[in-house]
Design an enzyme around this catalytic site. Structure first.
Site, PDB file in Angstrom:
ATOM      1  N   ARG A  56       0.877  -1.188   0.000  1.00  0.00           N
ATOM      2  CA  ARG A  56       0.000   0.000   0.000  1.00  0.00           C
ATOM      3  C   ARG A  56       0.902   1.222   0.000  1.00  0.00           C
ATOM      4  NH1 ARG A  56      -5.425   1.327   3.305  1.00  0.00           N
ATOM      5  NH2 ARG A  56      -6.091  -0.058   1.644  1.00  0.00           N
ATOM      6  N   HIS A  83      -7.107   0.864  -6.689  1.00  0.00           N
ATOM      7  CA  HIS A  83      -7.352  -0.021  -5.541  1.00  0.00           C
ATOM      8  C   HIS A  83      -7.999  -1.305  -6.077  1.00  0.00           C
ATOM      9  CE1 HIS A  83      -7.732  -1.341  -1.585  1.00  0.00           C
ATOM     10  NE2 HIS A  83      -8.630  -0.517  -1.089  1.00  0.00           N
ATOM     11  N   GLN A  86      -9.934  -3.989  -3.921  1.00  0.00           N
ATOM     12  CA  GLN A  86     -11.245  -3.521  -3.454  1.00  0.00           C
ATOM     13  C   GLN A  86     -12.298  -3.836  -4.515  1.00  0.00           C
ATOM     14  OE1 GLN A  86     -12.139  -1.862  -0.422  1.00  0.00           O
ATOM     15  NE2 GLN A  86     -14.148  -2.409  -1.220  1.00  0.00           N
ATOM     16  N   ASP A 179     -17.268   6.993  -2.183  1.00  0.00           N
ATOM     17  CA  ASP A 179     -16.025   6.864  -1.415  1.00  0.00           C
ATOM     18  C   ASP A 179     -15.729   8.241  -0.825  1.00  0.00           C
ATOM     19  OD1 ASP A 179     -13.547   6.050  -0.414  1.00  0.00           O
ATOM     20  OD2 ASP A 179     -12.502   6.200  -2.340  1.00  0.00           O
ATOM     21  N   CYS A 219     -16.520   1.551   0.080  1.00  0.00           N
ATOM     22  CA  CYS A 219     -15.352   0.700   0.362  1.00  0.00           C
ATOM     23  C   CYS A 219     -14.899   0.811   1.805  1.00  0.00           C
ATOM     24  CB  CYS A 219     -14.211   1.055  -0.577  1.00  0.00           C
ATOM     25  SG  CYS A 219     -13.711   2.779  -0.462  1.00  0.00           S
ATOM     26  N   ARG A 247     -13.667  -8.767   1.128  1.00  0.00           N
ATOM     27  CA  ARG A 247     -12.229  -8.555   0.963  1.00  0.00           C
ATOM     28  C   ARG A 247     -11.479  -9.835   1.335  1.00  0.00           C
ATOM     29  NH1 ARG A 247     -10.271  -3.367   1.090  1.00  0.00           N
ATOM     30  NH2 ARG A 247      -8.369  -4.493   0.595  1.00  0.00           N
TER      31      ARG A 247
HETATM   32  N1  NVA Z   1      -9.945   6.593  -1.841  1.00  0.00           N
HETATM   33  C1  NVA Z   1      -9.621   6.154  -0.496  1.00  0.00           C
HETATM   34  C2  NVA Z   1      -9.859   4.687  -0.365  1.00  0.00           C
HETATM   35  C3  NVA Z   1      -9.578   4.131   1.001  1.00  0.00           C
HETATM   36  C4  NVA Z   1      -9.786   2.639   1.080  1.00  0.00           C
HETATM   37  C5  NVA Z   1      -8.188   6.520  -0.161  1.00  0.00           C
HETATM   38  O1  NVA Z   1      -7.315   6.352  -1.016  1.00  0.00           O
HETATM   39  O2  NVA Z   1      -7.943   6.997   0.954  1.00  0.00           O
HETATM   40  N1   CP Z   2     -11.304  -0.314   1.950  1.00  0.00           N
HETATM   41  C1   CP Z   2     -10.046  -0.360   2.437  1.00  0.00           C
HETATM   42  O1   CP Z   2      -9.066  -0.583   1.726  1.00  0.00           O
HETATM   43  O2   CP Z   2      -9.969  -0.159   3.778  1.00  0.00           O
HETATM   44  P1   CP Z   2      -8.636   0.072   4.612  1.00  0.00           P
HETATM   45  O3   CP Z   2      -8.065   1.404   4.141  1.00  0.00           O
HETATM   46  O4   CP Z   2      -9.069   0.132   6.036  1.00  0.00           O
HETATM   47  O5   CP Z   2      -7.682  -1.046   4.333  1.00  0.00           O
END
Ligand code: NVA
Ligand code: CP
Length: 261
Positions: A56, A83, A86, A179, A219, A247
């Site tokens: 990540r 992502h 997801q 989101d 998500c 997930r």
């Molecule tokens: N768009 C959000 C998704 C989190 C799972 C982010 O990147 O923070």
């Molecule tokens: N949806 C998702 O990826 O959640 P987290 O950021 O908590 O891993």
């Protein structure tokens, strides 16, 4: 993980435990990707110990660099651009609640043209799910993802449209997805975005334009009262929590596929 996580971290660790493997969590202060050590060197060392890297990251180029220099598979566990894992859970949820993918199934997305929407564009286009997204001007998804989605849609028969009117995209949708308005790394823009994105809130009035039994999707993490109301979150927690649960199942499938068992 260069960024925080609840779902991704826990679902991967539980997945590995279920598969009788082992997961090692490396947080933002452990590795110093690209600062303490160059990304290619991190990739090379990790490749000598473990079977899969799940990363990540802030910059998408970091996960690409890891993939280029690792000799083992690398999973994008969220970057500023995509992502994908997801989207796997989202499509499984859509199938469970709304029926087989394809068949004219319509997913509406309202809000930021971000990493989650990019992944949904590619996944829906590939699987034949119609995707209509409404984003404020200036916050559309990146043109490269729209083009790639259109290319995939030409094969699958999916209809892909990106507009700016939320009511228009939600009309007759089977599911309505949103989101956060400010993603991780954009915290400084949160207030300014909250004003601009207000008309895109997923609330009962907007949802009323969808099919009568339409589900809401998110998500998570959610900012209740911003991109989604408390009321919609509560009423639709069955589908939203199923996304979170899925997930686990989809990532276990992905791990098995990658390891080739
Ligand atoms: N768009 C959000 C998704 C989190 C799972 C982010 O990147 O923070
Ligand atoms: N949806 C998702 O990826 O959640 P987290 O950021 O908590 O891993």
């Amino acid at each position: 993980f260069e960024k925080p996580s609840l779902r991704t971290r826990v679902s991967f660790e539980v997945s590995m435990a279920h598969l009788r493997g082992h997961a090692i969590y490396l947080g933002p202060n452990d590795v110093g990707l690209g600062t303490r050590e160059a990304v290619p060197d991190v990739a090379a060392s990790l490749s000598r110990w473990v079977d899969i890297i799940s990363a990540r990251v802030y910059r998408h180029s970091t996960v690409e660099q890891l993939a280029e220099h690792a000799t083992i598979p690398v999973i994008n566990a969220l970057s500023d651009r995509e992502h994908p894992i997801q989207a796997f859970a989202d499509l499984l949820t859509l199938q469970e609640f709304c029926g087989p993918l394809g068949n004219g199934l319509k997913l509406a997305y309202v809000g930021d043209g971000n990493n989650v929407l990019h992944a949904l564009l590619l996944a829906c286009a590939k699987m034949g799910v119609n995707l209509s997204a409404a984003c404020p001007n200036g916050y559309f998804p990146d043109e490269a993802y729209i083009q790639e989605a259109r290319r995939l849609a030409a094969v699958s028969g999916a209809r892909i449209e990106i507009l700016s009117q939320p009511e228009e995209v939600v009309r007759d949708a089977d599911a309505v997805y949103t989101d956060v308005w400010a993603s991780m790394g954009q915290e400084a823009e949160r207030e300014q975005r909250a004003k601009l994105f207000a008309p895109y809130q997923l609330n009962a009035t907007l949802l009323a334009h969808a099919k009568p039994n339409a589900i809401a999707m998110h998500c998570l993490p959610a900012h209740r009262g911003e991109e989604i109301t408390d009321e919609v979150m509560e009423r639709h927690k069955a589908s939203i929590l199923e996304q979170a649960e899925n997930r686990l199942h989809t990532q276990k499938a992905l791990l098995l596929l990658i390891i080739g068992l």
